[in-house]
Each structure stands twice: as structure tokens, then as C-alpha cells.
Design an enzyme around this catalytic site. Structure first.
Site: not given
Ligand code: C5P
Length: 303
Positions: A9, A152
């Protein structure tokens, strides 16, 4: 046997908007997923001496040896996010004995690099074991589980769909529709540990930023980069550069590439990214950078 991708990401922006009672920081961050991925393969184990009620029989690590060599394969190591995800799911299911599964991780995402590699592996473990164990848990249930494990991981469950993070990172909102973008990721092969960066940010008494209201969509990569440049930043940049001065050199090298539209740190670093006008420009920049900086991890990618 089931093989799933766990994508890296990038935080296109990261605003620190406040502090929670538990010491964590409130965030506002637009997250996208690249085509740099780890692969996780889940296969049934014939027999397993150590799986007990927890189902995870063995963990094998392969892939980029620079990163893979630092990963332990102990199925009881709670520091390993794959192991933690497997144990969380097993505990939730509380079945007497889960069918033992072997997991093979093929590692390509740099460790501790601000690309959420560990979180993405953990999210993919939840998805893979949910299928391997035929648990049929809903995405909402997996999200709740992920939110308890790290900041996350819930976001990575949505991959590869971009997402807007709020609160401490566990409130997920729809992201604007985005054009296909080509970028280069650069990691100086030295880390900037997340807890240390947040601690430095707090010590610096940096004023908090506001959350951003995004338009529903961006038509072109130029529109996206202009908006991000004008309205957003990564609030952890100064703290990360003071923890790891290599980051300053990486940001400078990326900013001086031809046709770089936006250069920024991802997450708490140390990986930085630059978005380019097109695929050719991104690939040329990656080749030139690698020639100048042979010891850095450099890769062109897209989201
Ligand atoms: O959740 P994760 O393990 O990624 O967080 C690492 C550290 O980063 C936390 O222990 C905390 O110090 C800091 N952090 C924070 N606020 C967040 C996310 C992480 O302060 N939203």
C-alpha cells in the site's frame, strides 16, 4: 491449494488530525494498492505435530532473499503478523481442531518500509484461512478482527480497492475514483520504525492537520497530483527524516527525475514514491535511479 496476492500500500497523503486516548494518532489518509505484491499460498497439511487447535502447521518463507532472510518461520511467534492473524481467526472460530494448513510466503515487499507489507500479509492470511477452513466469515467480521490487530490490516482487507482512512486508521471510507497512475517506489534499504517516527512527531509538537474533502473522482493523473500537492502532505515526513536521514536523499533524487508530478514519503517511511505522467517516464526514471543508486531498492509500479 490457494494462492493470494498481498499488495503493497501507499499513503498518497497522511494527515495527523489528533490524538486518541490510547496514545494512537488520528489519521486522514488516502491509501492505494500497487502491483508490487507478496504471494501467500495456503495448502492442506497431511499431518501436523504442532498445529494443536490453532490450525497453522508450518510457515515457509521464500522470495527476495534480502527481505525473506529476516523473517522467522516459527508458528508460535506472536511478533509475526501472519501467525497472529492465524491465531486470531482460530481463536474466533474456537473449533476443537481446525484442518492443519501450511502457509508459504513469497516476500517481495520491503520490510518496515511504510508499504504495509506485514499488514497486507496479515489481511491476506485472514482471507486465505477463512476460505481454507471454510469458515465463511463475513468481510465485516474479518474487519473487526483486523482492526484489533494493527492499524493498517483492516485497510489491506479492501485491497486492491483504494480507501480513505480515518480515526486511528480503522474507519474506512470510499476513496475518490482515480485514473491509472504509474509511479516509482524507492527504499534506501534502511528503515524508519513506525513507533519511533510517531514518537518523534509527538515530541516535535507539530500542529494537527485537518481531514480532506476529496472530489468524487479525478479524471487524469495530473488532476490527482495537482490536488494532492495543493491540499495535502505527509505530516510524518520531518519526523521520519530525522529518524532516518537517508529519506531526505531519496526524496531529493525522486524530485529531480524528469516528468515526476508528485514526490512524497509513504506512511512512516522509509519508502518514498514519485508519480509520473506516464508508464514510459516511470520506467525510465526507475532505470536511471538504479544506475545512480545501485544499493537502493527501486521499482516502477502502478495503481
Ligand atoms: O498499529 P501499528 O503496529 O502499525 O503501529 C505501530 C506504532 O505506531 C504504534 O505503537 C503507535 O506508536 C504508532 N501509531 C500511532 N497512531 C496510529 C498508528 C500507529 O501512534 N494511528
Amino acid at each position: 491449494m490457494l494462492t493470494l496476492s498481498a499488495p503493497a500500500k501507499i499513503n498518497l497523503h497522511l494527515h495527523i488530525t489528533g490524538r486518541a486516548d490510547n496514545g494512537y494518532h488520528h489519521l486522514d489518509s488516502l491509501v492505494v494498492f500497487t502491483d508490487v505484491v507478496d504471494h501467500l499460498t495456503f495448502s492442506p497439511a497431511d499431518s501436523c505435530a504442532n498445529s494443536g487447535e490453532r490450525g497453522l502447521c508450518s510457515l515457509e518463507v521464500a522470495g527476495d532473499t534480502t527481505f525473506a532472510q529476516h523473517l522467522k518461520t516459527d508458528c508460535n511467534d506472536q511478533d509475526n503478523l501472519i501467525v497472529r492473524a492465524a491465531h486470531h481467526l482460530a481463536e474466533y472460530l474456537s473449533l476443537h481442531a481446525l484442518a492443519p494448513v501450511n502457509i508459504r510466503l513469497e516476500k517481495h515487499i520491503p520490510l518496515g518500509g511504510g508499504l504495509g507489507g506485514g499488514s497486507s500479509d496479515a489481511a491476506t492470511t485472514l482471507l486465505g484461512l477463512n476460505r481454507s477452513w471454510n469458515a465463511q466469515l463475513s468481510v465485516e467480521t474479518l474487519h473487526q478482527m483486523a482492526a484489533k490487530m494493527g492499524s493498517d490490516i483492516a485497510a489491506c482487507l479492501t485491497a486492491p480497492t483504494p480507501i480513505l482512512l480515518r480515526d486511528t486508521g480503522n474507519t474506512l471510507l470510499p476513496a475518490p475514483k482515480m485514473p491509472e497512475c504509474y509511479l516509482v517506489l524507492v527504499n534506501p534499504m534502511s528503515s524508519s520504525p513506525t513507533p519511533a517516527v510517531y514518537k518523534r512527531f509527538a515530541q516535535n509538537s507539530t500542529p494537527f492537520s485537518s481531514p480532506i474533502v476529496f472530489p468524487d473522482s479525478f479524471a487524469t493523473v495530473q488532476d490527482l497530483c495537482s490536488f494532492l500537492k495543493e491540499h495535502t502532505q505527509n505530516d510524518l515526513t520531518a519526523a521520519a527524516e530525522s529518524i532516518n536521514p537517508d529519506i531526505t536523499g531519496v526524496l531529493h533524487a525522486l524530485a529531480t527525475c524528469r516528468e515526476a508530478l508528485l514526490t512524497r514519503l509513504s506512511g512512516s517511511g522509509s519508502t518514498c514514491y514519485a508519480i509520473f505522467a506516464n508508464k514510459t517516464a516511470a520506467h525510465q526514471a526507475a532505470t536511471e535511479l538504479q544506475r545512480h543508486y545501485p544499493d537502493w531498492w527501486i521499482t516502477p509500479t502502478r495503481f
